[in-house]
Design an enzyme around this catalytic site. Structure first.
Site, mmCIF file in Angstrom:
data_model
loop_
_atom_site.group_PDB
_atom_site.id
_atom_site.type_symbol
_atom_site.label_atom_id
_atom_site.label_comp_id
_atom_site.label_asym_id
_atom_site.label_seq_id
_atom_site.Cartn_x
_atom_site.Cartn_y
_atom_site.Cartn_z
ATOM 1 N N GLY A 290 5.174 68.281 41.598
ATOM 2 C CA GLY A 290 4.699 68.696 40.288
ATOM 3 C C GLY A 290 3.348 69.376 40.347
ATOM 4 N N SER A 291 2.528 69.125 39.345
ATOM 5 C CA SER A 291 1.306 69.893 39.139
ATOM 6 C C SER A 291 0.221 69.653 40.167
ATOM 7 C CB SER A 291 0.762 69.634 37.733
ATOM 8 O OG SER A 291 1.614 70.197 36.766
ATOM 9 N N THR A 292 0.357 68.657 41.042
ATOM 10 C CA THR A 292 -0.627 68.533 42.118
ATOM 11 C C THR A 292 -0.585 69.770 43.017
ATOM 12 O OG1 THR A 292 0.956 67.291 43.475
ATOM 13 C CG2 THR A 292 -0.593 66.011 42.137
ATOM 14 N N GLY A 621 6.749 70.809 34.146
ATOM 15 C CA GLY A 621 6.020 70.413 35.350
ATOM 16 C C GLY A 621 4.549 70.194 35.137
ATOM 17 N N GLY A 622 3.935 70.832 34.133
ATOM 18 C CA GLY A 622 2.484 70.738 33.995
ATOM 19 C C GLY A 622 2.041 69.587 33.161
#
Length: 623
Positions: A290-292, A621-622
């Site tokens: 995801g957002s990492t 996703g964010g």
């Protein structure tokens, strides 16, 4: 005349017939018999030697090819004190023993020498209550020349069997592997089998080294490891998750100070380990993060030299590609700077940033920071990243915000360290790294300027963005959230998240990276029903950082704020924020409470999640 008949003849008068009669005369028979007896004895002796030679050959064949490999070579009534442990110890970075070997004895039997099987079964089952009577009987009646009755007797059991005085039973000196810390760090240490051969973890990876008597000093700090496991166990229970991972890395050396995966197990009871507990989510499980991944996408764009944190990208409308649409979870519906894209975790902005670098440039950067190969750690349990074979435009857009590529949590920790430590990628290690070993161990992957910019963005996200729940007043924490939906049989499962937070501190001169990842957490009333990384993983990261500040005596950037926090002032405790609610966070335990606390392995809740598959574009996703 008669006298003439018996006169002695001269030897010259002998004839052949007379010679034969003379040899057959009775007075000459004893010599002949002695010769025949000698020849007979020689024949018998040769036959005996031949039989003996055949017997020795057959015995050697039996020993080499047929006999049970576990049968001891010499039967003896051994005492534990007579055994010299051969397998070396495993120590933590401060010299605390994590694994050691103790002398024990094992009981075996030669069934043909057991005079009364039923008597032996009855007596042994009383002094060895964990060995079933029917199992003992079956072994003694198996017809084999050697059978184990029990491996690794306790001193009390050894003495009790000795007092029975049963014929046909003997003891074999052995050693048993002991893990004094119990169920702490099992996925790092691994375990050995009944014959003291490493079967998982460090025990398997360095089996030959340990068997040669060379002790291992790990980089792990068992104090931090214990707290890490306690904290993610609390989070797993609080949010009804099926598992969790956490890691702490020293960004200046690449040393792993703590690495945890839940569910866990006790290596002292390796016979009862389930597949779910044995699965190492930190290094073997590959997931869409995801957002990492926006950490790496942002660093890639800034390191190109064509953009700065104030460069603007249009995020006012969704991106449509084929039959899919990329949207933002926290849509701002306007043009955003790179700093704002990072702060608001914009999928649209991240995708447009990646478009400026292109497909080949993105793939090359991901390869450079280790995302396309297994993480180089000293464990046999490592996962192979999953990514598109054909890296097309749609792959480029989704990978920009962490979908379409699956890696382990340790991949994220290692690459994040390089993003904020000045741009040097250090190979992660579970072994304590010496000064000589550290020299030349790193590889530059981004410039120092880009790394400084990333540190600013990390801090911005904690102060103003989705990472507020990780902030520790006075300690200059920075980080990034990530919440990725897990793939299922019919697409993505909207309510099945991998919720993560990766943090670094102190941001002015980074020393540590901390990552917490919760598998399928459920939102609670306190989080307003949200189960995103900022709501469920960031608070645990904060608790770990507070503990580390106390444990290592890390000086605060703002001493006044830090003093209030460590004194337990509720006014300084940041709330668990969600889009609609902000109740106070649970207070972290004090150092004294942690030292006095006793813990056990967390409950084994679920099977390991399936490996992630390349993702389709999604707007979720964010987070």
């Amino acid at each position: 005349m008669i006298g003439g008949l018996f006169r002695r003849r001269d030897p010259e008068e002998a004839t052949p017939a007379r010679d034969v009669r003379q040899r057959l005369a009775p007075q000459n028979l004893p010599g002949r018999d002695a010769l025949e007896v000698a020849r007979a004895r020689l024949s018998v002796g040769a036959a005996l030697f031949a039989v003996l030679f055949v017997a020795v050959g057959l015995r050697m064949s039996y020993v080499s090819l047929v006999r049970d490999g576990n049968e001891p070579g010499v039967a003896r009534a051994a005492h534990p004190a007579q055994v010299q442990a051969d397998r070396a110890d495993i120590l933590d970075r401060n010299g605390v023993v994590l694994a050691t070997s103790l002398p024990v004895v094992s009981l075996f039997a030669t069934p043909r020498l057991v005079m009364d099987v039923e008597e032996a079964v009855q007596k042994l089952s009383k002094v060895l209550p964990d060995v079933k009577a029917e199992d003992i009987r079956e072994r003694l009646l198996s017809g084999r020349s050697f059978v184990w009755i029990k491996r690794g007797l306790s001193p009390r059991e050894h003495a009790a069997v000795m007092r029975l005085g049963l014929p046909g039973f003997e003891f074999q000196a052995e050693e048993r592997r002991i893990y004094p810390q119990g169920a702490i760090g099992p996925h790092i240490l691994g375990y050995t089998g009944i014959d003291n051969i490493g079967l998982a973890g460090i025990e398997k990876r360095f089996d030959e080294t340990l068997r040669q008597g060379e002790p291992l000093r790990l980089a792990i700090d068992i104090r931090l490891q214990r707290f890490l496991e306690q904290e993610i166990a609390r989070a797993t229970q609080r949010f009804s998750a099926i598992g969790a991972t956490a890691a702490v890395m020293d960004v200046t050396t690449g040393e792993i100070l703590a690495l945890a995966s839940l569910p866990a197990y006790d290596p002292n009871r390796h016979q009862t380990i389930s597949n779910e507990a044995l699965f190492n989510r930190s290094t073997l499980g590959v997931y869409e993060q995801g957002s990492t991944f926006k950490i790496f996408n942002t660093a890639m764009v800034l390191d190109s030299g064509r953009f700065t944190t104030t460069s603007v990208f249009d995020a006012s409308s969704p991106i449509k590609i084929d039959r899919f649409t990329i949207t933002d979870y926290h849509a701002q519906n306007r043009a955003l700077t790179i700093a704002e894209i990072f702060k608001y975790s914009s999928n649209i902005g991240s995708a447009k940033m990646a478009s400026e670098i292109g497909v080949e440039g993105q793939r090359a950067f991901m390869d450079k920071i280790g995302m396309l190969r297994p993480v180089p750690i000293e464990l046999p349990e490592v996962g192979q990243p999953l990514y598109p074979r054909q890296w097309r435009k749609i792959s480029m857009l989704t990978i920009a915000y962490g979908h379409g590529i699956s890696v382990t949590p340790l991949h994220v920790v290692t690459a994040t360290s390089a993003m904020i430590n000045g741009g040097i990628y250090y190979r992660p290690t579970l072994l304590k790294r010496t000064a000589a070993g550290h020299a030349g161990a790193g590889t530059r992957v981004i410039s120092e300027k880009t790394s400084r910019q990333m540190r600013d963005l990390f801090r911005l996200n904690v102060v103003e963005g989705s990472g507020r729940n990780s902030d520790v007043p006075g300690f200059d924490v920075g980080g990034k959230t990530g919440s990725a939906e897990k793939p299922g049989r019919h697409g993505y499962r909207e309510k099945a998240l991998i919720s993560s937070f990766v943090a670094a501190f102190p941001m002015r001169d980074p020393k540590y990276v901390v990552m917490v990842s919760i598998d399928e957490p459920k939102g609670t009333k306190e989080t307003g029903g949200y189960a995103t990384g900022g709501a469920v993983a960031a608070p645990s990261t904060r608790a770990i950082i507070e503990f580390m500040a106390t444990l290592y005596g890390i000086p605060p950037v703002d001493p006044a704020a830090a003093a209030k926090l460590l004194a337990g002032s509720p006014a300084t405790a940041p709330p668990i924020s969600a889009p609609s609610v902000s109740p106070p966070a649970a207070a972290a335990p004090t150092l004294t409470q942690l030292v006095e606390a006793t813990t056990g392995p967390p409950a084994e809740a679920a099977a390991p999640p399936p490996a992630a598959t390349p993702a389709r574009p999604t707007g979720r996703g964010g987070r």
